[in-house]
Design a protein around this motif. Structure first.
Motif, PDB file in Angstrom:
ATOM      1  N   ILE A 149      15.678  20.735  65.104  1.00  0.00           N
ATOM      2  CA  ILE A 149      14.429  20.200  64.565  1.00  0.00           C
ATOM      3  C   ILE A 149      14.738  19.562  63.214  1.00  0.00           C
ATOM      4  O   ILE A 149      15.338  20.181  62.345  1.00  0.00           O
ATOM      5  CB  ILE A 149      13.378  21.318  64.427  1.00  0.00           C
ATOM      6  CG1 ILE A 149      12.994  21.820  65.818  1.00  0.00           C
ATOM      7  CG2 ILE A 149      12.155  20.829  63.660  1.00  0.00           C
ATOM      8  CD1 ILE A 149      12.240  23.117  65.820  1.00  0.00           C
ATOM      9  N   GLN A 150      14.326  18.311  63.080  1.00  0.00           N
ATOM     10  CA  GLN A 150      14.679  17.549  61.885  1.00  0.00           C
ATOM     11  C   GLN A 150      13.941  18.088  60.672  1.00  0.00           C
ATOM     12  O   GLN A 150      12.770  18.417  60.730  1.00  0.00           O
ATOM     13  CB  GLN A 150      14.293  16.100  62.111  1.00  0.00           C
ATOM     14  CG  GLN A 150      14.799  15.181  61.024  1.00  0.00           C
ATOM     15  CD  GLN A 150      14.048  13.869  61.054  1.00  0.00           C
ATOM     16  OE1 GLN A 150      13.666  13.424  62.102  1.00  0.00           O
ATOM     17  NE2 GLN A 150      13.816  13.311  59.898  1.00  0.00           N
ATOM     18  N   ARG A 151      14.647  18.167  59.569  1.00  0.00           N
ATOM     19  CA  ARG A 151      14.038  18.805  58.401  1.00  0.00           C
ATOM     20  C   ARG A 151      13.753  17.856  57.233  1.00  0.00           C
ATOM     21  O   ARG A 151      12.787  18.044  56.518  1.00  0.00           O
ATOM     22  CB  ARG A 151      14.932  19.947  57.915  1.00  0.00           C
ATOM     23  CG  ARG A 151      15.005  21.048  58.978  1.00  0.00           C
ATOM     24  CD  ARG A 151      15.702  22.292  58.454  1.00  0.00           C
ATOM     25  NE  ARG A 151      16.012  23.166  59.587  1.00  0.00           N
ATOM     26  CZ  ARG A 151      17.105  23.090  60.326  1.00  0.00           C
ATOM     27  NH1 ARG A 151      18.013  22.175  60.051  1.00  0.00           N
ATOM     28  NH2 ARG A 151      17.305  23.907  61.330  1.00  0.00           N
ATOM     29  N   LEU A 152      14.633  16.889  57.013  1.00  0.00           N
ATOM     30  CA  LEU A 152      14.443  16.059  55.800  1.00  0.00           C
ATOM     31  C   LEU A 152      14.212  14.590  56.158  1.00  0.00           C
ATOM     32  O   LEU A 152      15.023  13.978  56.773  1.00  0.00           O
ATOM     33  CB  LEU A 152      15.641  16.178  54.885  1.00  0.00           C
ATOM     34  CG  LEU A 152      15.805  17.497  54.161  1.00  0.00           C
ATOM     35  CD1 LEU A 152      17.140  17.556  53.435  1.00  0.00           C
ATOM     36  CD2 LEU A 152      14.679  17.715  53.167  1.00  0.00           C
ATOM     37  N   ALA A 173      14.594  16.899  47.755  1.00  0.00           N
ATOM     38  CA  ALA A 173      15.611  16.222  48.569  1.00  0.00           C
ATOM     39  C   ALA A 173      15.037  14.947  49.170  1.00  0.00           C
ATOM     40  O   ALA A 173      15.668  13.885  49.121  1.00  0.00           O
ATOM     41  CB  ALA A 173      16.114  17.146  49.677  1.00  0.00           C
ATOM     42  N   LYS A 174      13.834  15.027  49.724  1.00  0.00           N
ATOM     43  CA  LYS A 174      13.234  13.844  50.340  1.00  0.00           C
ATOM     44  C   LYS A 174      13.164  12.681  49.362  1.00  0.00           C
ATOM     45  O   LYS A 174      13.483  11.547  49.706  1.00  0.00           O
ATOM     46  CB  LYS A 174      11.824  14.167  50.855  1.00  0.00           C
ATOM     47  CG  LYS A 174      11.865  14.815  52.219  1.00  0.00           C
ATOM     48  CD  LYS A 174      10.468  15.026  52.790  1.00  0.00           C
ATOM     49  CE  LYS A 174      10.591  15.912  54.024  1.00  0.00           C
ATOM     50  NZ  LYS A 174       9.326  16.266  54.630  1.00  0.00           N
ATOM     51  N   ALA A 180      21.539  21.503  48.965  1.00  0.00           N
ATOM     52  CA  ALA A 180      20.958  22.583  48.164  1.00  0.00           C
ATOM     53  C   ALA A 180      19.895  22.093  47.192  1.00  0.00           C
ATOM     54  O   ALA A 180      19.851  22.493  46.039  1.00  0.00           O
ATOM     55  CB  ALA A 180      22.061  23.339  47.414  1.00  0.00           C
ATOM     56  N   LEU A 181      19.060  21.175  47.660  1.00  0.00           N
ATOM     57  CA  LEU A 181      17.872  20.801  46.886  1.00  0.00           C
ATOM     58  C   LEU A 181      16.653  21.370  47.612  1.00  0.00           C
ATOM     59  O   LEU A 181      16.680  21.587  48.816  1.00  0.00           O
ATOM     60  CB  LEU A 181      17.733  19.276  46.826  1.00  0.00           C
ATOM     61  CG  LEU A 181      18.771  18.471  46.049  1.00  0.00           C
ATOM     62  CD1 LEU A 181      18.457  16.985  46.152  1.00  0.00           C
ATOM     63  CD2 LEU A 181      18.821  18.905  44.590  1.00  0.00           C
TER      64      LEU A 181
END
Lengths: 234, 234
Positions: B231-234, A74-75, A68-69
């Motif tokens: 699909i990759q997100r982070l 988040a990255k 939940a960022l």
């Protein structure tokens, strides 16, 4: 000569330490560094599962990849949290990352894998997922022959849960937590309440199995699942 | 005093003998009888996986539960095939049934479980399913966070494959065999051909990974899977 360390992601299963694979146990004992996710105020679940197997001379690294960022935030947080693992690998030390269940199945290890597997020799060991452990602990054969199986997070909106459940033969609804009441109501609406089976903390010493309508919504943990087995045919 | 034998169904994983769990290994070695599915003309895959662990003094029972029978016919054939296991249990001998992958996940053990678990003390041990092993062997993180995952048998009609694939984040298409060309064409139609990854006989010494468009449809075995990771997100 390659002096870099090797990265391992090993599935440690759902909770019972005896559900570790032989391969995971071998690699776990061979590394000089072990790493695991741990919220700041809690013991790591993955570490607890393997604690009786640890040789006692390993460096331990914990990281925390909060949910939940905002994606950008988040990255940068994830990059930072994973940096100590990167440093051990760069210094030539093998690192075993402990993963609850299976590493590539809704696991935090994937964020480490995508960041570090291009730089370091990497091996991943599949683990027993709660998707397999929960039906076994409930004693319900799950999917037969040519069934469709759908895995649904309880966070989905009601309409989406309904359309998915109507289109499948068997289902697992995960991560119930505060979404339990919504899911239970959907199951009643679809007439699935008697097929649906509830379990929490499967295979651990705190495992509980309850009839759907006896579950108190405010007590449902994140590690819980509703299993809707296929209708038995033969 | 209960003089009946105990029934165990143990998952032996997808092929690599090191992917057995510690619990499965312990029970495997403890029983006086082991049982496994085996087509009449072929070596049992499950037995081959555990062959190096067998103590050598166990009675072995094979059974064959053929697919594609009329339900009434299947019931009577299955009853008959399972009868030798029943007899060993009735005579007080523990029987360990070896299950490829996981026992309750598209497994033949379920037909034994539903027939015998009411009469005998029964324990089931979950195993590493190909659903977890294939993404790991392919090196592709499979499902993140709140993804929907759908497991589809390749036997489904084209229209059903399309509607299911359009409604999910990640998918596994199993049991490709002679249905491969149909599935490949659907993936092209949906623009999923570059995300889809093909693997056969995962984790065994005969494992093969091929680009989708280099797979020869006439050579695709039953033990094959197309994995469509999220699909990759982070």
């Amino acid at each position: 000569m390659n002096s870099k360390g090797r990265l391992y992601g090993i599935g440690v299963g759902p909770g019972d330490p005896e559900l570790l694979t032989l391969k995971a146990l071998r690699l776990l004992r061979s590394a000089s560094v072990i790493a695991y996710q741990s919220a700041t105020d809690r013991e790591s679940i993955a570490r607890k599962i393997v604690s009786s197997y640890l040789p006692g001379n390993q460096v331990e690294v914990s990281y925390h990849l909060p949910r939940a960022l905002e994606p950008e935030k988040a990255k940068s947080v994830y990059d930072q949290e994973i940096e100590p693992i990167n440093e051990h690998l760069a210094a030539g030390r093998d690192v075993v990352v402990l993963c609850e269940g299976d590493p590539f199945f809704y696991g935090s290890f994937m964020y480490i894998f995508t960041r570090l597997s291009h730089q370091y020799q990497t091996e991943v060991v599949p683990g027993i997922s709660s998707l397999m452990a929960c039906p076994v602990s409930l004693g319900v054969p799950f999917t037969y022959y040519n069934d469709i199986l759908t895995v649904l997070p309880a966070t989905l909106p009601t309409e989406m849960l309904i359309s998915q459940l109507l289109a499948t033969d068997a289902a697992a609804i995960m991560k119930l937590g505060r979404h339990f009441a919504k899911v239970r109501d959907v199951l009643h609406q679809l007439g699935l309440q008697s097929r649906a089976r509830y379990i929490e903390r499967a295979t651990t010493t705190e495992q509980r199995i309850l009839p759907l309508d006896e579950v108190k919504p405010e007590e449902v943990p994140y590690f819980s699942m509703i299993v809707i087995p296929t209708i038995q045919r033969l």
